[in-house]
Design a protein around this motif. Structure first.
Motif, PDB file in Angstrom:
ATOM      1  N   GLY A  70       1.063   5.926  10.669  1.00 28.52           N
ATOM      2  CA  GLY A  70       0.076   6.991  10.454  1.00 28.52           C
ATOM      3  C   GLY A  70      -0.613   6.838   9.111  1.00 28.52           C
ATOM      4  N   SER A  71       0.155   6.430   8.104  1.00 24.32           N
ATOM      5  CA  SER A  71      -0.430   6.195   6.789  1.00 24.32           C
ATOM      6  C   SER A  71      -1.376   5.000   6.839  1.00 24.32           C
ATOM      7  N   ALA A  72      -0.918   3.940   7.489  1.00 25.18           N
ATOM      8  CA  ALA A  72      -1.717   2.702   7.508  1.00 25.18           C
ATOM      9  C   ALA A  72      -2.996   2.883   8.333  1.00 25.18           C
ATOM     10  N   ILE A  73      -2.854   3.471   9.513  1.00 26.63           N
ATOM     11  CA  ILE A  73      -4.009   3.579  10.407  1.00 26.63           C
ATOM     12  C   ILE A  73      -4.859   4.778  10.005  1.00 26.63           C
ATOM     13  N   GLY A  74      -6.078   4.517   9.644  1.00 25.17           N
ATOM     14  CA  GLY A  74      -6.937   5.613   9.212  1.00 25.17           C
ATOM     15  C   GLY A  74      -8.374   5.141   9.102  1.00 25.17           C
ATOM     16  N   LEU A  75      -9.083   5.754   8.170  1.00 30.40           N
ATOM     17  CA  LEU A  75     -10.505   5.424   8.022  1.00 30.40           C
ATOM     18  C   LEU A  75     -10.689   3.968   7.607  1.00 30.40           C
ATOM     19  N   GLY A  76      -9.688   3.423   6.916  1.00 32.02           N
ATOM     20  CA  GLY A  76      -9.758   2.017   6.519  1.00 32.02           C
ATOM     21  C   GLY A  76      -9.943   1.124   7.732  1.00 32.02           C
ATOM     22  N   ASN A  77      -9.276   1.460   8.821  1.00 26.66           N
ATOM     23  CA  ASN A  77      -9.368   0.624  10.023  1.00 26.66           C
ATOM     24  C   ASN A  77     -10.680   0.826  10.764  1.00 26.66           C
ATOM     25  N   ILE A  78     -11.062   2.101  10.899  1.00 26.89           N
ATOM     26  CA  ILE A  78     -12.140   2.365  11.848  1.00 26.89           C
ATOM     27  C   ILE A  78     -13.494   2.486  11.166  1.00 26.89           C
ATOM     28  N   MET A  96      -7.117   8.440  -6.897  1.00 29.57           N
ATOM     29  CA  MET A  96      -8.418   7.778  -6.700  1.00 29.57           C
ATOM     30  C   MET A  96      -8.726   7.608  -5.217  1.00 29.57           C
ATOM     31  N   MET A  97      -7.698   7.166  -4.500  1.00 30.26           N
ATOM     32  CA  MET A  97      -7.879   6.984  -3.051  1.00 30.26           C
ATOM     33  C   MET A  97      -8.285   8.305  -2.399  1.00 30.26           C
ATOM     34  N   LEU A  98      -7.578   9.361  -2.795  1.00 31.93           N
ATOM     35  CA  LEU A  98      -7.855  10.662  -2.187  1.00 31.93           C
ATOM     36  C   LEU A  98      -9.255  11.167  -2.540  1.00 31.93           C
ATOM     37  N   PHE A 130     -12.133   9.673  -2.788  1.00 32.72           N
ATOM     38  CA  PHE A 130     -13.244   9.302  -1.890  1.00 32.72           C
ATOM     39  C   PHE A 130     -12.875   9.469  -0.424  1.00 32.72           C
ATOM     40  N   TYR A 131     -11.578   9.309  -0.146  1.00 37.44           N
ATOM     41  CA  TYR A 131     -11.130   9.360   1.244  1.00 37.44           C
ATOM     42  C   TYR A 131     -11.358  10.744   1.859  1.00 37.44           C
ATOM     43  N   THR A 132     -11.134  11.771   1.034  1.00 33.10           N
ATOM     44  CA  THR A 132     -11.315  13.128   1.567  1.00 33.10           C
ATOM     45  C   THR A 132     -12.798  13.415   1.851  1.00 33.10           C
ATOM     46  N   PHE A 139      -5.117  -4.823   1.757  1.00 34.88           N
ATOM     47  CA  PHE A 139      -4.190  -3.981   0.982  1.00 34.88           C
ATOM     48  C   PHE A 139      -4.448  -2.501   1.258  1.00 34.88           C
ATOM     49  N   PHE A 140      -5.720  -2.157   1.331  1.00 32.60           N
ATOM     50  CA  PHE A 140      -6.053  -0.761   1.580  1.00 32.60           C
ATOM     51  C   PHE A 140      -5.550  -0.336   2.960  1.00 32.60           C
ATOM     52  N   SER A 141      -5.813  -1.190   3.937  1.00 36.96           N
ATOM     53  CA  SER A 141      -5.469  -0.844   5.308  1.00 36.96           C
ATOM     54  C   SER A 141      -3.962  -0.668   5.483  1.00 36.96           C
ATOM     55  N   LEU A 142      -3.183  -1.462   4.764  1.00 42.87           N
ATOM     56  CA  LEU A 142      -1.731  -1.305   4.888  1.00 42.87           C
ATOM     57  C   LEU A 142      -1.177  -0.306   3.869  1.00 42.87           C
ATOM     58  N   SER A 143      -2.062   0.414   3.187  1.00 36.87           N
ATOM     59  CA  SER A 143      -1.652   1.454   2.221  1.00 36.87           C
ATOM     60  C   SER A 143      -0.793   0.900   1.090  1.00 36.87           C
ATOM     61  N   ILE A 144      -1.060  -0.332   0.673  1.00 41.27           N
ATOM     62  CA  ILE A 144      -0.203  -0.947  -0.334  1.00 41.27           C
ATOM     63  C   ILE A 144      -0.730  -0.679  -1.741  1.00 41.27           C
ATOM     64  N   GLY A 145       0.175  -0.489  -2.693  1.00 38.47           N
ATOM     65  CA  GLY A 145      -0.215  -0.537  -4.095  1.00 38.47           C
ATOM     66  C   GLY A 145      -0.430   0.807  -4.769  1.00 38.47           C
ATOM     67  N   VAL A 146      -0.277   1.906  -4.044  1.00 35.77           N
ATOM     68  CA  VAL A 146      -0.367   3.193  -4.724  1.00 35.77           C
ATOM     69  C   VAL A 146       0.918   4.010  -4.531  1.00 35.77           C
ATOM     70  N   GLY A 147       1.886   3.403  -3.866  1.00 39.61           N
ATOM     71  CA  GLY A 147       3.188   4.066  -3.740  1.00 39.61           C
ATOM     72  C   GLY A 147       3.384   4.842  -2.442  1.00 39.61           C
ATOM     73  N   ILE A 155      -1.962  12.357   3.821  1.00 43.37           N
ATOM     74  CA  ILE A 155      -0.629  12.930   3.615  1.00 43.37           C
ATOM     75  C   ILE A 155       0.248  11.967   2.823  1.00 43.37           C
ATOM     76  N   SER A 156       0.197  10.670   3.160  1.00 44.05           N
ATOM     77  CA  SER A 156       1.110   9.744   2.470  1.00 44.05           C
ATOM     78  C   SER A 156       0.707   9.544   1.019  1.00 44.05           C
ATOM     79  N   SER A 157      -0.598   9.503   0.733  1.00 45.81           N
ATOM     80  CA  SER A 157      -0.893   9.305  -0.691  1.00 45.81           C
ATOM     81  C   SER A 157      -0.731  10.596  -1.498  1.00 45.81           C
TER      82      SER A 157
HETATM   83  N1  PFF Z   1      -4.302   2.779   4.960  1.00 46.32           N
HETATM   84  C1  PFF Z   1      -5.211   3.864   4.976  1.00 46.32           C
HETATM   85  C2  PFF Z   1      -6.407   3.485   5.842  1.00 46.32           C
HETATM   86  O1  PFF Z   1      -6.536   2.330   6.233  1.00 46.32           O
HETATM   87  O2  PFF Z   1      -7.228   4.347   6.117  1.00 46.32           O
HETATM   88  C3  PFF Z   1      -5.649   4.260   3.592  1.00 46.32           C
HETATM   89  C4  PFF Z   1      -4.516   4.527   2.623  1.00 46.32           C
HETATM   90  C5  PFF Z   1      -3.543   5.477   2.920  1.00 46.32           C
HETATM   91  C6  PFF Z   1      -4.449   3.849   1.427  1.00 46.32           C
HETATM   92  C7  PFF Z   1      -2.503   5.739   2.035  1.00 46.32           C
HETATM   93  C8  PFF Z   1      -3.426   4.072   0.540  1.00 46.32           C
HETATM   94  C9  PFF Z   1      -2.453   5.026   0.847  1.00 46.32           C
HETATM   95  F1  PFF Z   1      -1.456   5.261   0.028  1.00 46.32           F
END
Ligand code: PFF
Length: 445
Positions: free
Chosen positions: A22-30, A104-106, A108-110, A225-233, A332-334
């Protein structure tokens, strides 16, 4: 419920997989992946993305989840502990930088998630016959950002403050299959439209002359890295909510496979959709670049749905509503990263921490809205192409080097008995940092 002394946790392995997916799959993918692929030569981008995912992003995901899982603590404390006594402060500081990355992610993501919500409602209002409201909702404007970004932040906070099990696990486990089915259905539809074939060809046949382009490589790496939610914890904190002793390799592999598959499908929908629109007379590219960059799919997709006839509005509503939910499971995950830190290390109540962080995110995102042209693209670029890869480099160094010096993280028993894991350890220790450094040097010169 989490408190400073008792930690909440996932109730099952599948709970972890679903929440992490759920964290990985999001706006980054689509939204992110297809936009980037369309802008960077289609097939060449897809090819490099897959290579980078396997060689770097997957090991980085493993390292991140591993650190969290071993430490059973929030990312700041986990990194401090993983670094041992000598590098304790370095670890802590890295954790704090990750925490800023999450904010930072949140920020722009929101905003983008707010666009999804607005489009879902737009379809709904059109269905109900409120055409003016519907048009306003589907037209990008500062006012729309000011209304929908906070709505999204509040939605996300109201799930987070309930805690890991009740909030996160339950939400993540429901809607993923629906999203997948919908993507497949839409692909089947789009592939039957005139003009789609050119899009499929651009997407699936890489132009190998482009795959060594440093700009393309760094964009693909940032996207991976973004798509797999890596690097921000975000993945570290989920790893910490899972009991120790799981086969992390398998878990991480299934999350990455699922995430990559969804991104691949999104590309297979959006890129042909761009060509169908172009075939129908809409201007889509100038000099090989998407007109309107990330905003374009918001005009392409609704016209695609409109072409479906009377059911189109319903499809449009469901699609954007699902995307909003996919975005929610990612925010939610970030958000959980700074919240877990405040709850565990600063003894704040979960509720207070959630609302405090949400306020910070609100201020950050409103700053982006106010200086949109200047900041929006810049923040995304700094986060995905600098901060996330650098944090991954740090994870590699922690797991590959500091870890081997006999600090608490070393699970030597597993390491010595398991040859494959040992080999993987060597890969993390030597190859991953070198590969990342090579990419950085290439980009710098
Ligand atoms: N992986 C998410 C996406 O592809 O939309 C974005 C993301 C979620 C990045 C959570 C970092 C994070 F901690």
């Amino acid at each position: 419920m989490s408190s400073a002394t008792t930690r909440d946790s996932f109730h099952s392995r599948i709970g972890f997989i679903l929440a992490a997916a759920g964290s990985a799959i999001g706006l980054g993918n689509i939204w992110g992946f297809p936009t980037q692929a369309a802008n960077n030569g289609g097939g060449a981008f897809l090819f490099v993305y897959l290579v980078v995912t396997v060689l770097l992003a997957l090991p980085a995901l493993y390292a991140e989840v591993y650190i969290g899982n071993q430490a059973q603590k929030n990312p700041v404390s986990a990194l401090a502990q993983a670094c041992g006594e000598r590098f304790h402060n370095t670890g802590r500081n890295a954790g704090i930088i990750g925490l800023f990355g999450a904010v930072m992610m949140l920020s722009f993501y929101t905003i983008v998630a707010g666009w999804m919500l607005a489009h879902a409602l737009s379809a709904l209002f059109e269905l109900l016959g409120f055409i003016d409201i519907s048009v306003w909702l589907s037209t990008s404007s500062t006012l729309r950002n000011i209304v929908f970004t906070p709505i999204f932040i509040i939605l996300s906070a109201s799930i987070i403050h309930r805690g890991v099990h009740a909030g996160i696990e339950r939400w993540s486990s429901r809607l993923m299959p629906v999203l997948l089915a919908m993507l497949v259905g839409l692909i089947v539809y789009i592939l039957q439209q005139d003009g789609a074939q050119a899009g499929v060809a651009l997407y699936l046949i890489p132009d190998f002359a482009q795959v060594t382009n440093p700009k393309l490589i760094i964009s693909a790496m940032g996207q991976a890295f973004f798509s797999l939610s890596i690097g921000v914890g975000g993945m570290m904190v989920y790893g910490s909510y899972m009991k120790k002793g799981q086969d992390l390799g398998k878990l991480v592999l299934s999350i990455a496979a699922l995430d990559t598959f969804i991104a691949f499908l999104a590309g297979l929908l959006i890129i042909p959709a761009l060509f169908v629109a172009q075939h129908a007379g809409q201007e889509v590219f100038t000099d090989g670049h998407l007109i309107g960059e990330g905003q374009l799919i918001f005009s392409i997709l609704p016209s695609l749905f409109a072409s479906m006839g009377s059911g189109g509005l319903f499809v449009s509503f469901s699609f954007f509503a699902l995307l909003s939910i996919a975005a929610l499971t990612s925010t939610i995950s970030s958000t959980e990263v700074p919240v877990a830190y405040l709850v565990e290390d600063k003894s704040m109540s979960r509720k207070r921490a959630t609302w405090l962080i949400s306020t910070v995110v609100l201020v950050a995102s409103m700053t982006l809205v106010a200086f949109f042209d200047m900041l929006f693209g810049l923040v995304i670029q700094v986060l995905t192409t600098i901060l996330q890869p650098l944090m991954s480099l740090f994870y590699f160094l922690v797991v590959g080097w500091i870890w081997q010096r006999g600090n608490k993280l070393t699970d030597m028993a597993i390491l010595q008995k398991n040859f494959k894991l040992k080999l993987f350890g060597l890969y993390l220790r030597y190859i991953c940092p070198i590969l990342l450094i090579i990419v950085f040097i290439n980009v710098a010169f």
